[in-house]
Design an enzyme around this catalytic site. Sequence first.
Site, PDB file in Angstrom:
ATOM      1  N   GLU A   1      43.385  54.799  39.893  1.00 41.21           N
ATOM      2  CA  GLU A   1      42.441  55.742  39.405  1.00 41.21           C
ATOM      3  C   GLU A   1      43.102  56.044  38.139  1.00 41.21           C
ATOM      4  O   GLU A   1      43.533  57.401  38.017  1.00 41.21           O
ATOM      5  CB  GLU A   1      42.493  57.029  40.367  1.00 41.21           C
ATOM      6  CG  GLU A   1      42.093  56.991  41.683  1.00 41.21           C
ATOM      7  CD  GLU A   1      42.365  57.908  42.758  1.00 41.21           C
ATOM      8  OE1 GLU A   1      43.492  58.860  42.393  1.00 41.21           O
ATOM      9  OE2 GLU A   1      41.708  58.162  43.642  1.00 41.21           O
ATOM     10  N   PRO A   2      43.069  55.176  37.122  1.00 40.98           N
ATOM     11  CA  PRO A   2      43.487  55.286  35.826  1.00 40.98           C
ATOM     12  C   PRO A   2      42.664  56.363  35.214  1.00 40.98           C
ATOM     13  O   PRO A   2      41.509  56.107  35.139  1.00 40.98           O
ATOM     14  CB  PRO A   2      43.563  53.969  35.165  1.00 40.98           C
ATOM     15  CG  PRO A   2      42.310  53.330  36.002  1.00 40.98           C
ATOM     16  CD  PRO A   2      42.441  53.677  37.387  1.00 40.98           C
TER      17      PRO A   2
ATOM     18  N   CYS B   1      45.085  82.841  16.947  1.00 44.36           N
ATOM     19  CA  CYS B   1      45.855  84.115  16.485  1.00 44.36           C
ATOM     20  C   CYS B   1      47.113  84.170  17.157  1.00 44.36           C
ATOM     21  O   CYS B   1      47.299  85.398  17.995  1.00 44.36           O
ATOM     22  CB  CYS B   1      45.025  85.159  16.995  1.00 44.36           C
ATOM     23  SG  CYS B   1      43.442  85.277  15.503  1.00 44.36           S
ATOM     24  N   GLU B   2      47.861  83.079  17.217  1.00 45.31           N
ATOM     25  CA  GLU B   2      48.956  83.163  17.896  1.00 45.31           C
ATOM     26  C   GLU B   2      50.273  82.152  17.284  1.00 45.31           C
ATOM     27  O   GLU B   2      49.804  81.070  16.908  1.00 45.31           O
ATOM     28  CB  GLU B   2      49.515  82.885  19.393  1.00 45.31           C
ATOM     29  CG  GLU B   2      48.685  81.978  19.937  1.00 45.31           C
ATOM     30  CD  GLU B   2      48.840  82.038  21.453  1.00 45.31           C
ATOM     31  OE1 GLU B   2      47.833  82.989  22.105  1.00 45.31           O
ATOM     32  OE2 GLU B   2      49.656  81.218  22.189  1.00 45.31           O
TER      33      GLU B   2
HETATM   34  N1  LLP Z   1      44.172  60.348  40.308  1.00 45.08           N
HETATM   35  C1  LLP Z   1      44.633  61.643  40.740  1.00 45.08           C
HETATM   36  C2  LLP Z   1      44.728  61.911  41.920  1.00 45.08           C
HETATM   37  C3  LLP Z   1      45.281  62.508  39.734  1.00 45.08           C
HETATM   38  O1  LLP Z   1      45.552  63.783  40.080  1.00 45.08           O
HETATM   39  C4  LLP Z   1      45.078  62.031  38.219  1.00 45.08           C
HETATM   40  C5  LLP Z   1      45.769  63.000  37.248  1.00 45.08           C
HETATM   41  C6  LLP Z   1      44.709  60.899  38.048  1.00 45.08           C
HETATM   42  C7  LLP Z   1      44.135  59.898  38.903  1.00 45.08           C
HETATM   43  C8  LLP Z   1      44.628  60.240  36.675  1.00 45.08           C
HETATM   44  O2  LLP Z   1      45.837  60.207  36.166  1.00 45.08           O
HETATM   45  P1  LLP Z   1      46.124  59.521  34.783  1.00 45.08           P
HETATM   46  O3  LLP Z   1      45.785  57.913  34.844  1.00 45.08           O
HETATM   47  O4  LLP Z   1      45.352  60.137  33.829  1.00 45.08           O
HETATM   48  O5  LLP Z   1      47.548  59.777  34.303  1.00 45.08           O
HETATM   49  N2  LLP Z   1      46.520  67.261  31.835  1.00 45.08           N
HETATM   50  C9  LLP Z   1      47.819  66.235  31.856  1.00 45.08           C
HETATM   51  C10 LLP Z   1      47.373  65.390  33.110  1.00 45.08           C
HETATM   52  C11 LLP Z   1      47.129  65.847  34.403  1.00 45.08           C
HETATM   53  C12 LLP Z   1      46.860  64.857  35.212  1.00 45.08           C
HETATM   54  C13 LLP Z   1      46.166  65.369  36.438  1.00 45.08           C
HETATM   55  N3  LLP Z   1      45.823  64.166  37.361  1.00 45.08           N
HETATM   56  C14 LLP Z   1      47.963  65.803  30.582  1.00 45.08           C
HETATM   57  O6  LLP Z   1      47.350  66.147  29.727  1.00 45.08           O
HETATM   58  O7  LLP Z   1      48.875  64.973  30.400  1.00 45.08           O
END
Ligand code: LLP
Length: 424
Positions: free
Chosen positions: A281-282, A352-353
């Site tokens: 799941e990328p 504003c911070e």
């Molecule tokens: N599958 C599941 C179950 C997940 O929880 C996530 C991400 C992904 C796939 C996708 O992961 P990726 O390939 O994008 O790394 N907001 C944070 C990232 C939070 C990711 C949450 N879950 C940031 O900006 O780094």
Amino acid sequence: MKPVPLSLLPDTATVRADGSLAIGGCNLLDVAAQFGTPVFVYDEAHVRARCREAVAAFGPGRAVYATKAFLCGAMARLAYDEGMLLDVASGGELFVALNAGVPADALTLHGNNKSLAELRMAIEAGVRHIVVDSFDELDRLDTLHAEGLAAPKVIARITPGVHAHTHEFIATGQDDSKFGFNLGNGDAQRAVDRLRRSPSVHLEGVHCHIGSNVFEASSFAKAAEVMAKFAAPLDLPELVLGGGLGVAYVAGEEAPTITQWGNVLLDACQALGVRSAVSVEPGRSIVAQAAVTLYSVGTIKQIPGVRTYVSVDGGMSDNPRPVLYGSGYEAFLPRAVEAERPLIARLVGKHCESGDVLIFDAALPADLGVGDVLATPVTGAYGHSMASNYNKLTRPPVVFVNDGTARVVVRRETYEDLVRCEVV
Ligand code: LLP
């Protein structure tokens, strides 16, 4: 400081004879002039190429785009058209994907605290899988079955106890986690036993996600090993190894490609004798490097002996990652991409911070001035999707560029949008 590394820019980025940058055949200064700033500019060909790479690496039906990284109708359709399935993590993400025309049987619903309403919505729509995260969720699925809803196909989310080397807020595979059924304390086995007996669901496989922005292929191989061992006696058709592949954000960083990630995971699974279909799941690795954010420089404040502050017209509302995770970014001027960057300044937003920082020590060209369009690369993942209206800033538009054409796929919010939900 050297010019911004071109390797951080989207695939179709080209430096023109006058030193300016074009992406998707569109000059970024023209894009800024046409759509205003701040604006997220996505290289459509780059996103398509990463989707295709994922499908080629893992096989059709085995590359699932994690929409939380960046979701709108155009993105959902693009990923689906390129052969990916989609992972949604809330009723809202599910709604946006369905609204875009993606068939429900291409969608997997995630979440550590899905409500009865979200589960009902997913089952009624006929999603491909629900990834079950907790015993309480199992109770809710029983309730829905008792109401007469069909038994959905489910995958059990397992917390494998593998610690990914990443920021603690985005590490999810370790024992101390709100996600999934822990392997170490027997919960995973108890959950699987219950799921296999339950008439409310059809258990199709197990899932893990060790964390996000992970650079070390060995962490993924370790998780595959732990999961393969757990899954072997179950003999289920699906093994989902989550997302989490990291990307380079700043000069000097290097991450495995999607193809390399695929090789590591699939080789590990093969060596372990895994018979299930292995899928991933990328999110970030599909979209992060596809986009740049364009801002306008509005204020430059020099404090002799202290530092220089360069303020742009966005900030923590369009990119909260520096504040949340201390994430680094680069900056450059699209009018002079290959300029040296001797000016070290704090790049800040207009909120504003004082914490509203985009880059703590940004390297910038010496002739940077008020009115310049400034770009931050690698903002395609978790920027737009985590954007807010703090200080009632309107969220920026999303523009897709491709073959010399720039098209808005999400328009800029208006002030009217800011009061749309007010009652009275
Ligand atoms: N599958 C599941 C179950 C997940 O929880 C996530 C991400 C992904 C796939 C996708 O992961 P990726 O390939 O994008 O790394 N907001 C944070 C990232 C939070 C990711 C949450 N879950 C940031 O900006 O780094």
